[in-house]
Design a protein around this motif. Structure first.
Motif, PDB file in Angstrom:
ATOM      1  N   ASP A   1     -16.802  -9.016 -13.861  1.00  0.00           N
ATOM      2  CA  ASP A   1     -16.051 -10.051 -14.562  1.00  0.00           C
ATOM      3  C   ASP A   1     -14.857 -10.469 -13.699  1.00  0.00           C
ATOM      4  O   ASP A   1     -14.125  -9.625 -13.183  1.00  0.00           O
ATOM      5  N   THR A   2     -14.678 -11.755 -13.527  1.00  0.00           N
ATOM      6  CA  THR A   2     -13.479 -12.256 -12.845  1.00  0.00           C
ATOM      7  C   THR A   2     -12.815 -13.368 -13.662  1.00  0.00           C
ATOM      8  O   THR A   2     -12.025 -14.143 -13.144  1.00  0.00           O
ATOM      9  N   ASP A   3     -13.151 -13.422 -14.946  1.00  0.00           N
ATOM     10  CA  ASP A   3     -12.610 -14.469 -15.816  1.00  0.00           C
ATOM     11  C   ASP A   3     -11.300 -13.967 -16.431  1.00  0.00           C
ATOM     12  O   ASP A   3     -11.275 -13.459 -17.543  1.00  0.00           O
ATOM     13  N   PHE A   4     -10.228 -14.102 -15.651  1.00  0.00           N
ATOM     14  CA  PHE A   4      -8.921 -13.600 -16.068  1.00  0.00           C
ATOM     15  C   PHE A   4      -7.941 -14.772 -16.187  1.00  0.00           C
ATOM     16  O   PHE A   4      -7.229 -15.105 -15.222  1.00  0.00           O
ATOM     17  N   PRO A   5      -7.891 -15.434 -17.334  1.00  0.00           N
ATOM     18  CA  PRO A   5      -7.110 -16.670 -17.459  1.00  0.00           C
ATOM     19  C   PRO A   5      -5.604 -16.507 -17.303  1.00  0.00           C
ATOM     20  O   PRO A   5      -4.910 -17.484 -17.046  1.00  0.00           O
ATOM     21  N   THR A   6      -5.099 -15.302 -17.440  1.00  0.00           N
ATOM     22  CA  THR A   6      -3.636 -15.120 -17.344  1.00  0.00           C
ATOM     23  C   THR A   6      -3.193 -14.622 -15.974  1.00  0.00           C
ATOM     24  O   THR A   6      -1.996 -14.413 -15.759  1.00  0.00           O
ATOM     25  N   VAL A   7      -4.113 -14.397 -15.058  1.00  0.00           N
ATOM     26  CA  VAL A   7      -3.752 -13.864 -13.740  1.00  0.00           C
ATOM     27  C   VAL A   7      -3.506 -15.014 -12.770  1.00  0.00           C
ATOM     28  O   VAL A   7      -4.384 -15.850 -12.528  1.00  0.00           O
ATOM     29  N   ASP A   8      -2.308 -15.041 -12.198  1.00  0.00           N
ATOM     30  CA  ASP A   8      -1.967 -15.997 -11.141  1.00  0.00           C
ATOM     31  C   ASP A   8      -2.370 -15.358  -9.811  1.00  0.00           C
ATOM     32  O   ASP A   8      -1.821 -14.326  -9.407  1.00  0.00           O
ATOM     33  N   GLN A   9      -3.312 -15.957  -9.124  1.00  0.00           N
ATOM     34  CA  GLN A   9      -3.833 -15.355  -7.890  1.00  0.00           C
ATOM     35  C   GLN A   9      -2.760 -15.215  -6.811  1.00  0.00           C
ATOM     36  O   GLN A   9      -2.854 -14.356  -5.943  1.00  0.00           O
ATOM     37  N   ASN A  10      -1.723 -16.045  -6.886  1.00  0.00           N
ATOM     38  CA  ASN A  10      -0.630 -15.963  -5.908  1.00  0.00           C
ATOM     39  C   ASN A  10       0.426 -14.924  -6.312  1.00  0.00           C
ATOM     40  O   ASN A  10       1.201 -14.476  -5.467  1.00  0.00           O
ATOM     41  N   ALA A  11       0.466 -14.587  -7.577  1.00  0.00           N
ATOM     42  CA  ALA A  11       1.413 -13.565  -8.070  1.00  0.00           C
ATOM     43  C   ALA A  11       0.712 -12.772  -9.167  1.00  0.00           C
ATOM     44  O   ALA A  11       1.035 -12.884 -10.350  1.00  0.00           O
ATOM     45  N   PRO A  12      -0.296 -11.980  -8.774  1.00  0.00           N
ATOM     46  CA  PRO A  12      -1.187 -11.358  -9.775  1.00  0.00           C
ATOM     47  C   PRO A  12      -0.505 -10.353 -10.705  1.00  0.00           C
ATOM     48  O   PRO A  12      -1.038 -10.066 -11.782  1.00  0.00           O
ATOM     49  N   TYR A  13       0.656  -9.798 -10.326  1.00  0.00           N
ATOM     50  CA  TYR A  13       1.296  -8.778 -11.162  1.00  0.00           C
ATOM     51  C   TYR A  13       2.410  -9.355 -12.042  1.00  0.00           C
ATOM     52  O   TYR A  13       3.101  -8.618 -12.734  1.00  0.00           O
ATOM     53  N   LEU A  14       2.545 -10.668 -12.054  1.00  0.00           N
ATOM     54  CA  LEU A  14       3.576 -11.325 -12.837  1.00  0.00           C
ATOM     55  C   LEU A  14       3.033 -11.646 -14.232  1.00  0.00           C
ATOM     56  O   LEU A  14       1.963 -12.256 -14.367  1.00  0.00           O
ATOM     57  N   LEU A  15       3.763 -11.234 -15.276  1.00  0.00           N
ATOM     58  CA  LEU A  15       3.363 -11.572 -16.639  1.00  0.00           C
ATOM     59  C   LEU A  15       3.708 -13.025 -16.933  1.00  0.00           C
ATOM     60  O   LEU A  15       4.755 -13.534 -16.518  1.00  0.00           O
ATOM     61  N   ARG A  16       2.836 -13.693 -17.664  1.00  0.00           N
ATOM     62  CA  ARG A  16       3.154 -15.023 -18.163  1.00  0.00           C
ATOM     63  C   ARG A  16       4.200 -14.903 -19.273  1.00  0.00           C
ATOM     64  O   ARG A  16       4.408 -13.830 -19.832  1.00  0.00           O
ATOM     65  N   GLU A  17       4.819 -16.016 -19.606  1.00  0.00           N
ATOM     66  CA  GLU A  17       5.859 -15.992 -20.635  1.00  0.00           C
ATOM     67  C   GLU A  17       5.304 -15.526 -21.979  1.00  0.00           C
ATOM     68  O   GLU A  17       5.964 -14.769 -22.710  1.00  0.00           O
ATOM     69  N   ASP A  18       4.102 -15.969 -22.324  1.00  0.00           N
ATOM     70  CA  ASP A  18       3.530 -15.534 -23.613  1.00  0.00           C
ATOM     71  C   ASP A  18       3.181 -14.042 -23.591  1.00  0.00           C
ATOM     72  O   ASP A  18       3.258 -13.360 -24.619  1.00  0.00           O
ATOM     73  N   GLU A  19       2.828 -13.511 -22.423  1.00  0.00           N
ATOM     74  CA  GLU A  19       2.576 -12.075 -22.309  1.00  0.00           C
ATOM     75  C   GLU A  19       3.884 -11.288 -22.431  1.00  0.00           C
ATOM     76  O   GLU A  19       3.922 -10.207 -23.040  1.00  0.00           O
ATOM     77  N   VAL A  20       4.956 -11.821 -21.844  1.00  0.00           N
ATOM     78  CA  VAL A  20       6.274 -11.182 -21.965  1.00  0.00           C
ATOM     79  C   VAL A  20       6.689 -11.116 -23.434  1.00  0.00           C
ATOM     80  O   VAL A  20       7.141 -10.076 -23.925  1.00  0.00           O
ATOM     81  N   ARG A  21       6.529 -12.239 -24.161  1.00  0.00           N
ATOM     82  CA  ARG A  21       6.896 -12.265 -25.590  1.00  0.00           C
ATOM     83  C   ARG A  21       6.057 -11.266 -26.375  1.00  0.00           C
ATOM     84  O   ARG A  21       6.568 -10.547 -27.235  1.00  0.00           O
ATOM     85  N   LEU A  22       4.765 -11.228 -26.077  1.00  0.00           N
ATOM     86  CA  LEU A  22       3.881 -10.287 -26.772  1.00  0.00           C
ATOM     87  C   LEU A  22       4.337  -8.853 -26.553  1.00  0.00           C
ATOM     88  O   LEU A  22       4.438  -8.065 -27.510  1.00  0.00           O
ATOM     89  N   MET A  23       4.634  -8.479 -25.308  1.00  0.00           N
ATOM     90  CA  MET A  23       5.024  -7.105 -25.018  1.00  0.00           C
ATOM     91  C   MET A  23       6.374  -6.759 -25.646  1.00  0.00           C
ATOM     92  O   MET A  23       6.597  -5.610 -26.052  1.00  0.00           O
TER      93      MET A  23
END
Length: 690
Positions: free
Chosen positions: A391-413
């Motif tokens: 599987d490579t269908d990772f809609p929240t992963v930025d290929q240029n900054a793969p370890y950076l959380l998106r804003e919605d992921e930050v809010r969720l956590m």
């Protein structure tokens, strides 16, 4: 000290006899500027007269000659609360042994099983007895017989303790009555009628149920003097919170943290990495009951996020495992669980990457895998080798900054973090783990730890550099425990707090962590890499070297333990009994008691766990068959089928004097003797008004 008499000449030219003890006293304790006399003055507040100090010396000296209390060892419970509570209730078969010992000649096997189950589950069995009785007279007769039998069993299990200790163990209600029943010799003149009248009155005033429950609880309280939990209370099984509630109510317990325990400890501190991992583990085994019902942590934010972000995303690699086949789930529920699973797993991989990058001293850079994915080829590079991905269908992963959380992921956590930190019950349980737990325990000559003492390939203790200090062996374990405590108790927002939280995650799965003992945890590979060769987790050399007696002796010596009856008691790695593996290793110096308590491990181990009983006669190892549930145990008197092997028998019955408690009692006796001497020398005055 010997009472060798010396001659002392006084200033007036006279002379008197004085003992060696008095000379030492004069040189040491009678110095008013020293700590000795002040300590004795504090002790005098507890024992204000010669008589009270003398009585306590006599009492403590007598206790030294009693048989040692029974220790019960359990490990790797993994949330299996029903099996845990049952084995705790039956003390790994010790209660059934007492029943058989007293009544094998006068009761059938079925009657003895019924009596044992009553002790395990008194409330439920009493209801059953009431329903089965055809008349009040029949029920009264059953109460009478049962009360007498329970008193006999209670008297037997109480016989190795002082009357004072037994009194303290009695329930507040009916404690006086039970004390009278236990200590009344019905064979004595004038006592038989007295005893019989107590039983009759209990039944007449309709207190029989309450007294039976009190007796059953007392038997279970006295059968085991101390409980050891050798790690991994949490994860996989349904209700670790129920286990923790039970342990908090136990009269005497210690806990050696397992890697699953420190993960939850890290989550309770607010570590987002640990929280994401806890949720990933729970969803993997479809075990959200402990999160939502047990600890009251809402997963609605995660469900909403997953439904929105992963609505049209392939989640086939993230289907949850169904461990309990007796429960059915709708396709809609399973679909949502897979979405939640994928959402939190990707967040976990990102947060782990951030943690590894800010802690290069953990030497875990090989676990940075999101930046090793080739999305065009659908592959990932692991240890220099390229593997295809499922599987490579990772809609929240930025290929240029793969370890950076998106804003919605930050809010969720942040929402999930608040849930873990505000759960009053979870925080209470974690504080208990810190107060009663640690990385290891030395107790009565045995060394207890969950994972391993990390080693190099040549068998020497592995050296770790932590916070600028190189550590190995016991020093490593002591420092690691201190940092783990720092993660919870250090002031928020400080570097110490952050490192402590990160270190709790390292203890969970770090490279050769003493609680994990492998080179990596292959969570990413098991989820996304179909080639199983990538899943390999290489064990620390400890697991090879510890099979040798000389290595175990070296480990024991490192922790200050030597002697014929010292052992290492270990958990963490399930013993594959079905493949002929033996839990007793290194010529008896190492005992591994992880035998598969957790249902998920039972197909591999072939049994449902090992437990250990260490009493005054020696050490007994029990293996247990899978538990069919409390309902079956109550209705059919079905105990957990156990096979016990006396692993080590003491040459003579072990007394309290030979235990750690005995060492403390001897020190107390010595202090009290100094206090007596202080009274006699006139340096401390008796207080008869207290």
């Amino acid at each position: 000290m010997g009472e060798k008499v010396l001659w002392e000449h006084g200033k007036s030219g006279g002379s008197k006899f004085i003992s060696r003890r008095r000379i030492v006293y004069l040189e040491t304790y009678a110095n008013e500027k020293g700590n000795g006399l002040r300590y004795l003055q504090m002790l005098a507040k507890q024992y204000p007269t010669v008589q009270s100090a003398s009585s306590e010396i006599i009492n403590l000296q007598a206790i030294l000659n009693l048989p040692k209390g029974t220790e019960h060892f359990m490990s790797d419970i993994h949330g299996e609360h029903e099996a845990f509570l049952h084995i705790l209730n039956n003390a790994s078969g010790a209660i059934k042994e007492k029943v058989d010992l007293l009544y094998s000649d006068s009761m059938t096997k079925g009657e003895r099983a019924d009596l044992a189950t009553l002790i395990y589950y008194p409330h439920e069995k009493l209801e059953e007895a009431e329903e089965a009785a055809v008349s009040a007279e029949e029920l009264g007769n059953w109460y009478k017989v049962t009360l007498n039998r329970l008193v006999d069993i209670c008297r037997l299990v109480a016989s190795k303790y002082t009357r004072s200790k037994v009194r303290k163990a009695l329930p507040q209600n009916y404690g006086y009555i039970i004390d009278e029943l236990l200590n009344t010799n019905i064979g004595m003149f004038n006592k038989k009628e007295y005893y019989t009248n107590i039983i009759s009155t209990i039944i007449h005033i309709e207190c029989a149920k309450d007294v039976i429950i009190a007796l059953c609880d007392t038997i279970k309280r006295l059968i085991v003097d101390h409980l050891h939990i050798v790690g991994d209370i949490f994860d996989r099984g349904p209700r670790a919170d129920i286990i923790m509630d039970c342990l908090m109510g136990h009269h005497s317990v210690d806990i050696q943290w397992g890697n699953h325990d420190v993960l939850w400890m890290g989550a309770a501190t607010g570590s987002r990495t640990c929280i994401a991992t806890v949720l990933n583990n729970s969803i993997t085994y479809n075990n959200l009951e402990v999160i939502e019902t047990g600890y009251g942590i809402s997963l609605r934010p995660l469900a909403l996020f997953a439904n929105e972000v992963y609505q049209n995303v392939d989640t086939s690699c993230f289907a949850t495992k169904i461990v309990n086949n007796n429960v059915t789930y709708s396709p809609k529920d399973l679909e949502l669980a897979a979405k939640m699973h994928k959402a939190i797993a990707i967040i976990q991989f990102k947060l782990e990457g951030q943690l590894i990058l800010r802690n290069p001293q953990f030497h875990m850079q090989d676990r940075l895998l999101l930046d090793k994915i080739d999305y065009k080829k659908g592959t990932v590079k692991i240890d220099g080798k390229e593997y295809p991905l499922s599987d490579t269908d990772f809609p929240t992963v930025d290929q240029n900054a793969p370890y950076l959380l998106r804003e919605d992921e930050v809010r969720l956590m942040e929402q999930l973090k608040a849930g873990f930190q505000r759960s009053e019950k979870l925080q209470k349980h974690i504080k208990f783990l810190y107060s009663k737990g640690g990385l290891y325990k030395c107790f009565n000559g045995n060394l207890l730890y969950h994972g391993c003492i990390p080693m190099e390939e040549d068998g020497s203790f592995a050296e770790f550099e932590l916070q600028g200090e190189k550590l190995s062996g016991k020093a490593l374990m002591d420092h690691a425990e201190a940092v783990a405590r720092q993660g919870y108790y250090a002031k928020g927002g400080t570097p110490e707090k952050q490192f402590g939280k990160d270190f709790l995650w390292f203890l969970w799965c770090g490279k050769n962590s003493p609680l994990f003992g492998r080179d990596k945890i292959a969570t990413f590979e098991r989820m996304l890499v179909p080639e199983e060769s990538a899943w390999t987790e290489t064990k620390n050399p400890y697991y090879r070297h510890a099979m040798k007696k000389e290595v175990c002796l070296r480990i024991l010596k490192e922790f200050g333990l030597e002697g014929q009856y010292s052992h290492i008691i270990n958990g963490h790695v399930p013993v594959k009994t079905k493949q002929g593996e033996n839990p007793v290793k290194a010529q008896g110096k190492l005992i591994v008691i992880d035998g598969g308590f957790c249902r998920a491990y039972q197909p591999t181990t072939g049994i449902a766990g090992y437990t250990l009983i260490y009493n005054s006669y020696g050490i007994r190892l029990s293996s247990h068959e899978p538990f069919d549930g409390v309902k079956d145990a109550i209705e059919h008197n079905k105990d957990i089928v156990s096979t016990s092997v006396v692993f080590e028998r003491a040459d003579t019955r072990i007394k309290v004097a030979e235990t750690d408690t005995g060492e403390l009692l001897r020190a107390n006796i010595e202090d009290l003797k100094w206090l007596l001497l202080a009274y006699k020398m006139g340096d401390i005055k008796e207080n008869h008004n207290v």
